[in-house]
Design a protein around this motif. Structure first.
Motif, PDB file in Angstrom:
ATOM      1  N   LYS A  99      59.443  -1.479   9.889  1.00  0.00           N
ATOM      2  CA  LYS A  99      58.764  -2.608   9.501  1.00  0.00           C
ATOM      3  C   LYS A  99      57.437  -3.059   9.098  1.00  0.00           C
ATOM      4  CE  LYS A  99      62.205  -4.387  13.808  1.00  0.00           C
ATOM      5  NZ  LYS A  99      62.460  -4.990  12.677  1.00  0.00           N
ATOM      6  N   ALA A 100      56.480  -2.564   9.538  1.00  0.00           N
ATOM      7  CA  ALA A 100      55.121  -2.972   8.921  1.00  0.00           C
ATOM      8  C   ALA A 100      55.767  -2.348   7.509  1.00  0.00           C
ATOM      9  CB  ALA A 100      54.133  -1.960   9.564  1.00  0.00           C
ATOM     10  N   GLU A 101      55.542  -1.353   6.836  1.00  0.00           N
ATOM     11  CA  GLU A 101      55.960  -1.244   5.666  1.00  0.00           C
ATOM     12  C   GLU A 101      57.281  -1.910   4.956  1.00  0.00           C
ATOM     13  OE1 GLU A 101      55.115   0.470   3.462  1.00  0.00           O
ATOM     14  OE2 GLU A 101      53.273   2.271   4.329  1.00  0.00           O
ATOM     15  N   ALA A 102      58.018  -2.803   5.353  1.00  0.00           N
ATOM     16  CA  ALA A 102      59.114  -4.147   4.552  1.00  0.00           C
ATOM     17  C   ALA A 102      57.865  -5.412   4.482  1.00  0.00           C
ATOM     18  CB  ALA A 102      60.074  -3.886   5.563  1.00  0.00           C
ATOM     19  N   LEU A 103      57.118  -5.552   5.775  1.00  0.00           N
ATOM     20  CA  LEU A 103      56.044  -6.820   5.593  1.00  0.00           C
ATOM     21  C   LEU A 103      55.129  -6.755   4.040  1.00  0.00           C
ATOM     22  CD1 LEU A 103      55.799  -7.824   9.160  1.00  0.00           C
ATOM     23  CD2 LEU A 103      57.386  -8.639   6.786  1.00  0.00           C
ATOM     24  N   PHE A 104      54.597  -5.261   4.246  1.00  0.00           N
ATOM     25  CA  PHE A 104      53.723  -4.587   2.606  1.00  0.00           C
ATOM     26  C   PHE A 104      55.029  -4.664   1.766  1.00  0.00           C
ATOM     27  CE2 PHE A 104      51.517  -1.688   6.413  1.00  0.00           C
ATOM     28  CZ  PHE A 104      51.313  -2.367   6.391  1.00  0.00           C
ATOM     29  N   ALA A 105      55.845  -4.213   1.758  1.00  0.00           N
ATOM     30  CA  ALA A 105      56.168  -4.582   0.116  1.00  0.00           C
ATOM     31  C   ALA A 105      56.284  -5.936  -0.071  1.00  0.00           C
ATOM     32  CB  ALA A 105      57.734  -4.124   0.357  1.00  0.00           C
ATOM     33  N   ARG A 106      56.578  -6.665   0.584  1.00  0.00           N
ATOM     34  CA  ARG A 106      56.904  -8.052   0.550  1.00  0.00           C
ATOM     35  C   ARG A 106      55.761  -8.592  -0.544  1.00  0.00           C
ATOM     36  NH1 ARG A 106      55.720 -13.146   0.314  1.00  0.00           N
ATOM     37  NH2 ARG A 106      56.220 -15.042   1.100  1.00  0.00           N
ATOM     38  N   ILE A 107      54.749  -8.368   0.910  1.00  0.00           N
ATOM     39  CA  ILE A 107      53.867  -8.980   0.142  1.00  0.00           C
ATOM     40  C   ILE A 107      52.659  -8.163  -1.233  1.00  0.00           C
ATOM     41  CG2 ILE A 107      50.810  -8.742   1.197  1.00  0.00           C
ATOM     42  CD1 ILE A 107      51.636  -8.203   3.855  1.00  0.00           C
ATOM     43  N   GLY A 108      52.866  -7.158  -0.865  1.00  0.00           N
ATOM     44  CA  GLY A 108      52.243  -6.454  -2.509  1.00  0.00           C
ATOM     45  C   GLY A 108      53.557  -7.240  -3.156  1.00  0.00           C
ATOM     46  N   GLU A 109      54.508  -6.829  -3.098  1.00  0.00           N
ATOM     47  CA  GLU A 109      55.364  -8.285  -4.444  1.00  0.00           C
ATOM     48  C   GLU A 109      54.857  -9.944  -4.805  1.00  0.00           C
ATOM     49  OE1 GLU A 109      59.886  -9.384  -4.456  1.00  0.00           O
ATOM     50  OE2 GLU A 109      59.301  -7.300  -3.062  1.00  0.00           O
ATOM     51  N   ALA A 110      54.526  -9.922  -3.550  1.00  0.00           N
ATOM     52  CA  ALA A 110      54.200 -11.408  -4.260  1.00  0.00           C
ATOM     53  C   ALA A 110      53.106 -11.342  -4.997  1.00  0.00           C
ATOM     54  CB  ALA A 110      54.110 -12.376  -2.668  1.00  0.00           C
ATOM     55  N   GLY A 111      51.296 -10.059  -4.770  1.00  0.00           N
ATOM     56  CA  GLY A 111      50.648  -9.900  -5.614  1.00  0.00           C
ATOM     57  C   GLY A 111      50.687  -9.544  -6.781  1.00  0.00           C
ATOM     58  N   ASN A 112      51.851  -9.186  -7.357  1.00  0.00           N
ATOM     59  CA  ASN A 112      52.276  -8.210  -9.008  1.00  0.00           C
ATOM     60  C   ASN A 112      51.710  -6.786  -8.043  1.00  0.00           C
ATOM     61  OD1 ASN A 112      54.226  -9.663 -10.030  1.00  0.00           O
ATOM     62  ND2 ASN A 112      51.746 -11.360 -10.610  1.00  0.00           N
ATOM     63  N   GLY A 113      51.805  -6.096  -6.680  1.00  0.00           N
ATOM     64  CA  GLY A 113      51.037  -4.618  -6.908  1.00  0.00           C
ATOM     65  C   GLY A 113      49.742  -5.491  -6.170  1.00  0.00           C
ATOM     66  N   SER A 114      48.919  -6.168  -6.072  1.00  0.00           N
ATOM     67  CA  SER A 114      47.956  -6.379  -5.446  1.00  0.00           C
ATOM     68  C   SER A 114      48.322  -6.126  -4.232  1.00  0.00           C
ATOM     69  CB  SER A 114      46.464  -7.434  -6.403  1.00  0.00           C
ATOM     70  OG  SER A 114      46.349  -7.851  -5.296  1.00  0.00           O
ATOM     71  N   MET A 115      48.126  -6.181  -2.968  1.00  0.00           N
ATOM     72  CA  MET A 115      47.379  -6.446  -1.591  1.00  0.00           C
ATOM     73  C   MET A 115      46.813  -7.698  -1.483  1.00  0.00           C
ATOM     74  SD  MET A 115      49.969  -4.855  -0.450  1.00  0.00           S
ATOM     75  CE  MET A 115      50.162  -5.185   1.637  1.00  0.00           C
ATOM     76  N   LEU A 116      45.125  -7.836  -2.506  1.00  0.00           N
ATOM     77  CA  LEU A 116      44.806  -8.846  -1.780  1.00  0.00           C
ATOM     78  C   LEU A 116      44.842  -9.576  -3.170  1.00  0.00           C
ATOM     79  CD1 LEU A 116      41.710 -10.033  -1.451  1.00  0.00           C
ATOM     80  CD2 LEU A 116      41.138  -9.078  -4.334  1.00  0.00           C
ATOM     81  N   GLU A 117      46.034  -9.885  -3.881  1.00  0.00           N
ATOM     82  CA  GLU A 117      46.429 -11.141  -4.815  1.00  0.00           C
ATOM     83  C   GLU A 117      47.835 -11.521  -3.046  1.00  0.00           C
ATOM     84  OE1 GLU A 117      44.897 -12.985  -6.768  1.00  0.00           O
ATOM     85  OE2 GLU A 117      43.848 -11.583  -6.776  1.00  0.00           O
ATOM     86  N   GLY A 118      48.577 -10.453  -3.463  1.00  0.00           N
ATOM     87  CA  GLY A 118      49.273 -10.805  -2.157  1.00  0.00           C
ATOM     88  C   GLY A 118      49.463 -11.544  -0.711  1.00  0.00           C
ATOM     89  N   VAL A 119      48.533 -10.766  -0.118  1.00  0.00           N
ATOM     90  CA  VAL A 119      47.713 -11.809   0.922  1.00  0.00           C
ATOM     91  C   VAL A 119      46.810 -13.464   0.179  1.00  0.00           C
ATOM     92  CG1 VAL A 119      45.739 -12.116   2.967  1.00  0.00           C
ATOM     93  CG2 VAL A 119      47.444  -9.538   1.758  1.00  0.00           C
ATOM     94  N   ILE A 120      46.327 -13.202  -0.784  1.00  0.00           N
ATOM     95  CA  ILE A 120      46.066 -14.749  -1.109  1.00  0.00           C
ATOM     96  C   ILE A 120      47.194 -15.905  -1.283  1.00  0.00           C
ATOM     97  CG2 ILE A 120      44.520 -16.079  -2.630  1.00  0.00           C
ATOM     98  CD1 ILE A 120      42.307 -13.977  -2.760  1.00  0.00           C
ATOM     99  N   ALA A 121      48.007 -15.329  -2.493  1.00  0.00           N
ATOM    100  CA  ALA A 121      49.026 -15.862  -2.201  1.00  0.00           C
ATOM    101  C   ALA A 121      49.379 -16.609  -0.815  1.00  0.00           C
ATOM    102  CB  ALA A 121      49.682 -14.786  -3.309  1.00  0.00           C
ATOM    103  N   GLY A 122      50.434 -15.399   0.149  1.00  0.00           N
ATOM    104  CA  GLY A 122      50.983 -16.305   0.757  1.00  0.00           C
ATOM    105  C   GLY A 122      50.011 -16.890   1.881  1.00  0.00           C
ATOM    106  N   ILE A 123      48.574 -16.988   1.944  1.00  0.00           N
ATOM    107  CA  ILE A 123      47.886 -17.909   2.397  1.00  0.00           C
ATOM    108  C   ILE A 123      47.780 -19.396   1.440  1.00  0.00           C
ATOM    109  CG2 ILE A 123      45.266 -18.672   2.271  1.00  0.00           C
ATOM    110  CD1 ILE A 123      44.745 -15.443   2.896  1.00  0.00           C
TER     111      ILE A 123
END
Lengths: 542, 139
Positions: free
Chosen positions: A396-420
């Protein structure tokens, strides 16, 4: 097989806290159980624990969070906790301090010294740790937006009392990302805030070898109403974001990753919680090694603090909370936590009384000394149920990481900031929280004393009373410090801070250490930063 | 109440002061919305002055404040005072972690109801309806 030999060698090298480990009736116990090819604690992928000997070498740190009133009041509580056998200090600051506002700020009215201790200047920090050797204790400071300022003051106290900075041991929470997602104690926008976090990581990497410069916290995400899987995924995603930010700032991953630490909730669903901690260790190891290229074993090992779930406590029949806390604490220990805070049973009603705080600590001592659960590492490992749940949470965590990574175009930092920025984290958490509330309303979830078994005594004899005089005393102390300090030195140090804030290449810690040493207040330091960074307000709630 | 206006009760829900624990606030907002109220979500870090301004601008019937930081004895009455100074009789309900001993003092200061942690949805709705009713919405 090689793993087993490696584990045995590490176990044999470990210093153990007693000669024999056996059951109450005298049956000898192995350090860990499982078939020959079983995963082992201290071995890749660390599902079963970060260390080969786990609690046989050292029990978890019993770290009770305390803070109220003035620094002098909290100092007395610290000394009581140390005398009662606690071995780590943990500081709660009041709301104005957490948000970097001085006690004489108009918005601080009514909140000074209420939910934690008030700290305005380094003089308060000195009073807070008066008579306590900073080189001999480990201190945790729960603060985020103003973390760098308070850390600068703590370093200032060490300098004044002749303690080598390199001897300072402890943790500062300094996890700003979860503030935007859950706890909402933010000041600046996400990007400059992440820079402050990174500056402290860089500073600690070179100057404070025993300090954990960030405690990546799922606790508040869970308290805000998330599921266990969301707590796991959002917390680790924030961890990946800090790793990416620190690497972008020029650090090598193995330089800082070993000192990143985590903080999880211990909620009431016993097995799900234990599975969550096991999954967290395995995921972190996998990502640090394969995605971020960490080569050191210590970079792969996730170490964490646990606190029992404040939100699981009820105002109804509050003594029942003692049972909840004991079960939650046991989950933390069976999940292999490195330190633990047990909540006091009266916390749904008010700040804990001294008696309630002592009972909470005693609960941990019962688990440590009487139950025998600390004798064997990961004692539930291998349970079909627990292993399946661990795998499921991992997935389940991996599925959420995929969603976040997608929002950040591959970057988890950008994905987290986008989700904020687009409110995704907040709405995911609010939806989960509402679903739980609906289950409670429909009776699908029974909470004892709330929607079932409601006949009983709800009354609580006494709650902690915070004297309104606290605010008056704190304001007088602050006025006195402002009176006797060198205003020109303060102005000069704040100008430097402001100037350096405008240059993202400069590490702000030295300027903050200078400013606070000159008795610049928390509010003054934060205002200097705010003039460059601006402020943040959350996206509107739909 | 039998001939009450057809307009739903309009409730402002907000937190005053610095505390950011908004789980309760968000849940209460949904409970009220599901219960037929119109919710004005004031969110975090409101002050007595911003609350008063919103009450006027949005023609609010009831104010609901969520507090978990121990500052309720200062901030609850401060909101009531700010409303009264502006000539408004809008009732104020407080919810969150409020020790039993403080409830009487809050009521003396003009807070109409105090809802404890874990108050069920029906109780929240009932408190709001009763506050809106007793505030004389027909005047």
């Amino acid at each position: 097989m090689a793993d087993r030999e490696q584990w045995q060698a590490e176990y044999d090298r470990s210093r153990l806290r007693r000669k024999r480990f056996e059951t109450m009736s005298g049956l000898p116990l192995e350090p860990v159980y499982g078939p020959d090819d079983a995963e082992l604690p201290g071995q890749w992928p660390f599902t079963r624990g970060p260390y080969a000997s786990m609690y046989r070498s050292r029990l978890w740190t019993m770290r009770q969070f305390a803070g109220f009133g003035t620094a002098t009041d909290t100092n007395a509580r610290f000394k009581e906790l140390l005398a009662a056998g606690g071995n780590g200090l943990s500081t709660a600051f009041d709301m104005p301090t957490l948000l970097g506002r001085d006690s004489d700020d108009p918005l601080a009215k009514g909140e000074v010294g209420r939910a934690g201790v008030a700290v305005d200047t380094v003089a308060d920090m000195e009073a807070l740790f008066d008579g306590i050797d900073l080189g001999a204790v480990s201190t945790s400071m729960t603060i985020n937006s103003a973390a760098s300022v308070l850390m600068a003051m703590y370093i200032g106290v060490a300098d004044r009392t002749g303690v080598d900075r390199a001897a300072l041991a402890g943790t500062v929470q300094n996890d700003i990302l979860k503030e935007y997602q859950a706890q909402k104690e933010y000041v600046f926008p996400p990007r400059p805030s992440v820079r402050l976090v990174t500056d402290l990581i860089r500073y600690a990497t070179s100057e404070l070898p025993r300090w954990h410069p960030v405690s990546i916290s799922g606790y508040h995400i869970r308290e805000a109403g998330s599921t266990a899987a969301q707590e796991l995924a959002f917390t680790l995603a924030n961890g990946f974001a800090y790793v990416e930010a620190a690497v972008a700032a020029g650090l090598a991953v193995d330089e800082f990753a070993p000192r990143l630490s985590f903080f999880f909730n211990a909620h009431i669903d016993f097995f799900e919680e234990i599975a969550k901690y096991r999954a967290a260790r395995r995921i972190w190891a996998r990502w640090l090694r394969t995605r971020y290229g960490a080569a050191e074993e210590r970079s792969w090992q996730l170490r964490f603090h646990t606190q029992t779930a404040g939100v699981s406590l009820t105002a109804q029949q509050p003594e029942v909370n003692l049972a909840r806390v004991a079960i939650e604490a046991l989950a933390g220990v069976l999940g292999g936590t490195q330190s633990l805070h047990t909540d006091s049973y009266d916390e749904a009603l008010a700040l804990p009384t001294e008696r309630a705080a002592r009972l909470a600590l005693r609960t941990q001592q019962v688990i440590a000394e009487e139950t025998g659960v600390a004798h064997v590492a990961d004692p539930l490992g291998g349970s079909w149920f627990l292993e399946a749940l661990t795998d499921e949470l991992d997935g389940k965590a991996e599925a959420l990481f995929a969603r976040i990574g997608e929002a950040g175009n591959g970057s988890m930092l950008e994905g987290v900031i986008a989700g904020i920025e687009d409110g995704w984290f907040c709405s995911e958490i609010a939806d989960a929280s509402y679903r739980f509330q609906a289950n409670l309303a429909s009776g699908q979830w029974i909470q004892v004393g709330v929607n079932g078994y409601t006949d009983g005594d709800d009354s609580v004899t006494s709650t902690l009373y915070i004297d309104p005089e606290v605010e008056v005393r704190q304001l007088a102390d602050l006025a006195e410090v402002k009176q006797r300090r060198d205003d020109e030195a303060v102005r000069r140090s704040l100008r430097r801070l402001q100037h350096e804030a405008a240059d993202p290449e400069v590490n702000l810690m030295p300027a903050l250490i200078d400013a606070t040493a000159a008795y610049a207040t928390v509010g003054e330091s934060m205002s200097a930063l705010e003039s460059v960074f601006g402020t943040w307000s959350e996206p509107p709630v739909g | 109440m039998t001939t009450a206006s057809t307009r739903p009760i309009r409730v402002l829900v907000a937190k005053v002061g610095l505390d950011g624990h908004d789980r309760g606030l968000r849940i209460v907002a949904r409970i009220l919305r599901d219960g037929g109220c119109e919710v004005v979500y004031g969110g975090l870090r409101q002050t007595p002055e911003t609350i008063t301004a919103t009450v006027i601008e949005e023609d609010v019937d009831v104010v609901g404040l969520s507090m978990h930081n121990g500052a309720h004895l200062t901030l609850g009455p401060a909101v009531v005072d700010a409303l009264r100074r502006a000539g408004l009789s809008t009732p104020v309900i407080l919810g969150g972690i409020v020790p039993e001993v403080d409830v009487g003092r809050l009521k003396d200061a003009g807070v109409v109801a105090v809802l404890g942690p874990g108050a069920p949805g029906d109780e929240v709705l009932e408190a709001v309806r009763s506050a809106a009713g007793s505030a004389g919405r027909d005047d």
